[in-house]
Design a protein around this motif. Structure first.
Motif, PDB file in Angstrom:
ATOM      1  N   UNK A 428     -11.771   4.741  -1.273  1.00 40.04           N
ATOM      2  CA  UNK A 428     -12.339   3.634  -1.815  1.00 40.04           C
ATOM      3  C   UNK A 428     -12.612   2.742  -0.951  1.00 40.04           C
ATOM      4  N   UNK A 429     -12.222   2.833   0.205  1.00 37.67           N
ATOM      5  CA  UNK A 429     -12.548   1.852   1.650  1.00 37.67           C
ATOM      6  C   UNK A 429     -12.473   2.809   2.786  1.00 37.67           C
ATOM      7  N   UNK A 430     -13.184   1.918   3.959  1.00 38.45           N
ATOM      8  CA  UNK A 430     -12.838   2.767   4.987  1.00 38.45           C
ATOM      9  C   UNK A 430     -12.520   1.799   6.188  1.00 38.45           C
ATOM     10  N   UNK A 431     -11.958   2.167   7.116  1.00 38.92           N
ATOM     11  CA  UNK A 431     -11.285   3.474   7.390  1.00 38.92           C
ATOM     12  C   UNK A 431      -9.969   3.850   6.655  1.00 38.92           C
ATOM     13  N   UNK A 432     -10.166   4.872   6.148  1.00 45.81           N
ATOM     14  CA  UNK A 432      -8.914   5.342   5.078  1.00 45.81           C
ATOM     15  C   UNK A 432      -8.284   6.553   6.206  1.00 45.81           C
ATOM     16  N   UNK A 433      -7.020   6.330   6.515  1.00 51.11           N
ATOM     17  CA  UNK A 433      -6.192   7.040   7.296  1.00 51.11           C
ATOM     18  C   UNK A 433      -4.818   7.782   6.965  1.00 51.11           C
ATOM     19  N   UNK A 434      -4.994   9.117   7.240  1.00 56.95           N
ATOM     20  CA  UNK A 434      -3.772   9.869   6.808  1.00 56.95           C
ATOM     21  C   UNK A 434      -3.068  10.481   7.901  1.00 56.95           C
ATOM     22  N   UNK A 435      -1.702  10.656   7.930  1.00 57.97           N
ATOM     23  CA  UNK A 435      -1.058  11.479   8.857  1.00 57.97           C
ATOM     24  C   UNK A 435      -0.459  12.586   8.193  1.00 57.97           C
ATOM     25  N   UNK A 436      -0.942  13.925   8.590  1.00 59.52           N
ATOM     26  CA  UNK A 436      -0.358  15.050   7.976  1.00 59.52           C
ATOM     27  C   UNK A 436       0.680  15.729   9.095  1.00 59.52           C
ATOM     28  N   UNK A 437       1.636  16.635   8.502  1.00 58.59           N
ATOM     29  CA  UNK A 437       2.413  17.166   9.698  1.00 58.59           C
ATOM     30  C   UNK A 437       1.857  18.621   9.735  1.00 58.59           C
ATOM     31  N   UNK A 438       2.679  19.482  10.340  1.00 61.36           N
ATOM     32  CA  UNK A 438       1.943  20.715  10.827  1.00 61.36           C
ATOM     33  C   UNK A 438       1.757  21.785   9.445  1.00 61.36           C
ATOM     34  N   UNK A 439       2.245  21.659   8.400  1.00 64.67           N
ATOM     35  CA  UNK A 439       1.883  22.293   7.112  1.00 64.67           C
ATOM     36  C   UNK A 439       0.991  21.480   6.442  1.00 64.67           C
ATOM     37  N   UNK A 440       0.237  20.283   6.896  1.00 68.14           N
ATOM     38  CA  UNK A 440      -0.717  19.740   6.106  1.00 68.14           C
ATOM     39  C   UNK A 440      -0.155  19.045   4.923  1.00 68.14           C
ATOM     40  N   UNK A 441       1.177  18.392   5.091  1.00 69.92           N
ATOM     41  CA  UNK A 441       1.990  17.700   3.890  1.00 69.92           C
ATOM     42  C   UNK A 441       1.612  16.274   4.442  1.00 69.92           C
ATOM     43  N   UNK A 442       1.457  15.343   3.529  1.00 68.95           N
ATOM     44  CA  UNK A 442       1.161  13.936   3.757  1.00 68.95           C
ATOM     45  C   UNK A 442       2.539  13.221   4.029  1.00 68.95           C
ATOM     46  N   UNK A 443       2.669  12.758   5.278  1.00 67.59           N
ATOM     47  CA  UNK A 443       3.828  11.986   5.662  1.00 67.59           C
ATOM     48  C   UNK A 443       3.662  10.633   5.986  1.00 67.59           C
ATOM     49  N   UNK A 444       2.475   9.903   5.934  1.00 62.78           N
ATOM     50  CA  UNK A 444       2.039   8.578   6.172  1.00 62.78           C
ATOM     51  C   UNK A 444       0.725   8.445   5.669  1.00 62.78           C
ATOM     52  N   UNK A 445       0.380   7.352   5.360  1.00 58.96           N
ATOM     53  CA  UNK A 445      -1.172   6.894   4.807  1.00 58.96           C
ATOM     54  C   UNK A 445      -1.332   5.564   5.129  1.00 58.96           C
ATOM     55  N   UNK A 446      -2.577   5.241   5.283  1.00 56.92           N
ATOM     56  CA  UNK A 446      -3.148   3.591   4.828  1.00 56.92           C
ATOM     57  C   UNK A 446      -2.310   3.043   6.218  1.00 56.92           C
ATOM     58  N   UNK A 447      -2.440   3.456   7.566  1.00 53.67           N
ATOM     59  CA  UNK A 447      -1.469   2.763   8.472  1.00 53.67           C
ATOM     60  C   UNK A 447      -2.598   2.252   9.520  1.00 53.67           C
ATOM     61  N   UNK A 448      -2.026   1.205  10.352  1.00 55.18           N
ATOM     62  CA  UNK A 448      -2.995   1.012  11.349  1.00 55.18           C
ATOM     63  C   UNK A 448      -2.445   1.687  12.587  1.00 55.18           C
ATOM     64  N   UNK A 449      -2.995   1.403  13.649  1.00 49.92           N
ATOM     65  CA  UNK A 449      -2.775   1.897  14.962  1.00 49.92           C
ATOM     66  C   UNK A 449      -1.322   1.876  15.422  1.00 49.92           C
ATOM     67  N   UNK A 450      -0.828   0.468  15.234  1.00 42.46           N
ATOM     68  CA  UNK A 450       0.777   0.181  15.574  1.00 42.46           C
ATOM     69  C   UNK A 450       1.552   0.897  14.957  1.00 42.46           C
ATOM     70  N   UNK A 451       1.256   0.858  13.499  1.00 40.76           N
ATOM     71  CA  UNK A 451       2.181   1.695  12.642  1.00 40.76           C
ATOM     72  C   UNK A 451       2.134   3.178  12.859  1.00 40.76           C
ATOM     73  N   UNK A 452       0.929   3.619  13.189  1.00 40.94           N
ATOM     74  CA  UNK A 452       1.087   5.053  13.437  1.00 40.94           C
ATOM     75  C   UNK A 452       1.752   5.429  14.801  1.00 40.94           C
ATOM     76  N   UNK A 453       1.551   4.444  15.799  1.00 42.83           N
ATOM     77  CA  UNK A 453       2.486   4.672  17.023  1.00 42.83           C
ATOM     78  C   UNK A 453       3.873   4.570  16.652  1.00 42.83           C
ATOM     79  N   UNK A 454       4.328   3.672  15.994  1.00 43.61           N
ATOM     80  CA  UNK A 454       5.727   3.587  15.762  1.00 43.61           C
ATOM     81  C   UNK A 454       6.306   4.841  14.836  1.00 43.61           C
ATOM     82  N   UNK A 455       5.400   5.412  13.971  1.00 46.29           N
ATOM     83  CA  UNK A 455       5.794   6.409  13.229  1.00 46.29           C
ATOM     84  C   UNK A 455       6.108   7.555  14.122  1.00 46.29           C
TER      85      UNK A 455
END
Length: 468
Positions: A428-455
């Motif tokens: 519903x807005x951009x950018x919309x960001x998801x982090x998927x694992x090797x099986x394409x399971x959703x492990x995180x979403x709606x994160x910024x760069x810093x949060x993705x880095x920490x994760x």
């Protein structure tokens, strides 16, 4: 995007179950010969207009209605809206009050309202403590050292004890009154001495398990006070474990305790639903989806129209496919050469899936930052960047990729929305960001760069430790 429940507050206020006996409050105002007098009420910590009346040349105003008011703390607001008096509404709803704007504490007089006579005595007691309270605050502000502060703390503790003693004695002397109900709800559990052999979590577990003991959730008396919302906020932000599974268990347990009061049930369910639908924390949408599926879909939200209910249910169903832990929906798209690509055929340890728009101001800032982190760190951790264009022309899309050197990314678009990605990924807005694992399971979403880095750093360290 405006949250659904903000738009539903008027409905929440407008459909309370009312009784048919009516109310009448006769007000005598000294020092006023006109203007409009208002009656307002609390709903949680906010206040809303309940009634109003013109003030006569003799300073009289009559507030009345054919249906009884819900019990709670109301505000008698003087013309000009600069001064008000809190008043209690419970079973006795025909009474009079004389107000003198020169001294709203000591010169207020009620007739026919024993509850407010008691409330007035409490307010006079608090007024008597005000000078001591001001003195304590001044000393704390003037303190220059820990020793200075330590000298004041006994005074602060003594003031708190005096107020608590007043409330405790009142509860004993006036059981069953609405003010006793309020005072009981304001109390917090007193943790006993830790038993021998108890672990270090004893105090926390005791406090949490007894937190609602003195709170009347079976009547309507606390809905129109600030007390109930304050209790809810403290409980779910300080005492409940911040994970969706734990929150869901506590939500259901608390809602079950409100079933004897339609108004308390309504307010608690509304507050929890709004709180978790609008939560800024990742994963809390799972709580919202659970509440909708368990209470709204079966029809327990009796105060909503069909249209309002459908909007809430539709919102939950839009979120359900992309909750944390769910398998990401299949996604096929065309790359910049119009070749078909598939999300599930893009193999990698992690996939950062980005829905973006080359004309979006926020995207113009975030995509280069994502790329910098990808080149500096994420690529070596086995991350693949997959970016799907949502808006903008083909020319704008390709130019942005070229200008920012995003050639190491997998780029695609779905101009006809054949995959229905907007609904499946709640774009519903951009950018919309998801982090998927090797099986394409959703492990995180709606994160910024810093949060993705920490994760990613945390997960990499965890996996490294597990493989030793």
């Amino acid at each position: 995007m405006r949250k659904l429940f903000v738009t539903l507050i008027a409905t929440l206020l407008g459909h309370f179950t009312l009784q048919a006996q009516g109310y009448q409050i006769a007000v005598k105002l000294k020092n006023f010969t006109g203007g409009k007098f208002f009656l307002a009420h609390y709903m949680g910590r906010s206040t809303y207009l309940a009634d109003s009346a013109e003030v006569s040349p003799t300073g009289d105003a009559i507030l009345k209605g054919k249906e009884k008011l819900l019990p709670g703390i109301y505000l008698l607001v003087l013309p000009g809206k600069e001064k008000y008096v809190e008043t209690l509404i419970d079973k006795q709803q025909f009474f009079s009050v004389t107000l003198d704007s020169a001294d709203l504490i000591n010169k207020t007089v009620y007739k026919g309202s024993p509850d407010n006579d008691l409330f007035l005595s409490y307010n006079k007691f608090l007024f008597q403590q005000e000078a001591l309270s001001r003195n304590i605050q001044q000393q704390l502000q003037a303190a220059h050292s820990a020793a200075d502060t330590a000298k004041v703390l006994p005074l602060q503790k003594e003031l708190g004890r005096k107020i608590q003693d007043f409330r405790s004695n009142f509860i004993v002397q006036h059981p069953g009154t609405i003010l006793s109900t309020i005072f009981l709800a304001m109390k917090e559990p007193e943790v006993p001495q830790q038993p021998a052999g108890a672990d270090s979590t004893f105090a926390y577990r005791y406090f949490k398990s007894h937190y609602w003991d003195e709170v009347d959730l079976e009547s309507d008396r606390l809905v129109r006070t600030p007390i109930l919302e304050g209790k809810l906020k403290k409980y779910f932000t300080q005492l409940v474990m911040p994970s969706p599974d734990s929150i869901i268990v506590d939500c259901d347990a608390l809602i079950a305790r409100t079933r004897k009061s339609k108004e308390t049930f309504k307010f608690v369910l509304w507050w929890l639903t709004y709180n978790y639908e609008s939560s800024p924390y990742m994963g809390m949408d799972a709580v919202f989806v659970h509440l909708v599926e368990k209470y709204y879909v079966p029809g327990d939200a009796f105060w909503l129209t069909n249209e309002q209910l459908n909007k809430i249910v539709d919102r939950a169903y839009a979120l359900a496919p992309n909750l944390i832990g769910k398998q990401a929906a299949p996604l096929e798209f065309k790359d910049s050469a119009s070749n078909m690509l598939s999300l599930y055929k893009t193999q990698s340890k992690y996939t950062v899936l980005v829905f973006w728009d080359p004309t979006c101001g926020h995207c113009k800032t975030e995509l280069p930052r994502l790329d910098s982190a990808f080149k500096a760190s994420w690529k070596s951790k086995g991350v693949t960047m997959v970016a799907v264009k949502t808006e903008g022309t083909r020319e704008e899309w390709l130019q942005f990729i070229k200008d920012h050197d995003l050639r190491d990314w997998v780029h695609g678009s779905d101009p006809q929305s054949a995959t229905n990605y907007r609904r499946l990924y709640d774009v519903y807005s951009t950018p919309m960001i998801y982090l998927l694992d090797d099986k394409k399971k959703i492990v995180a979403k709606k994160l910024g760069v810093e949060q993705l880095q920490e994760f990613l750093d945390r997960n990499t360290a965890k996996n490294a430790a597990a493989s030793r």
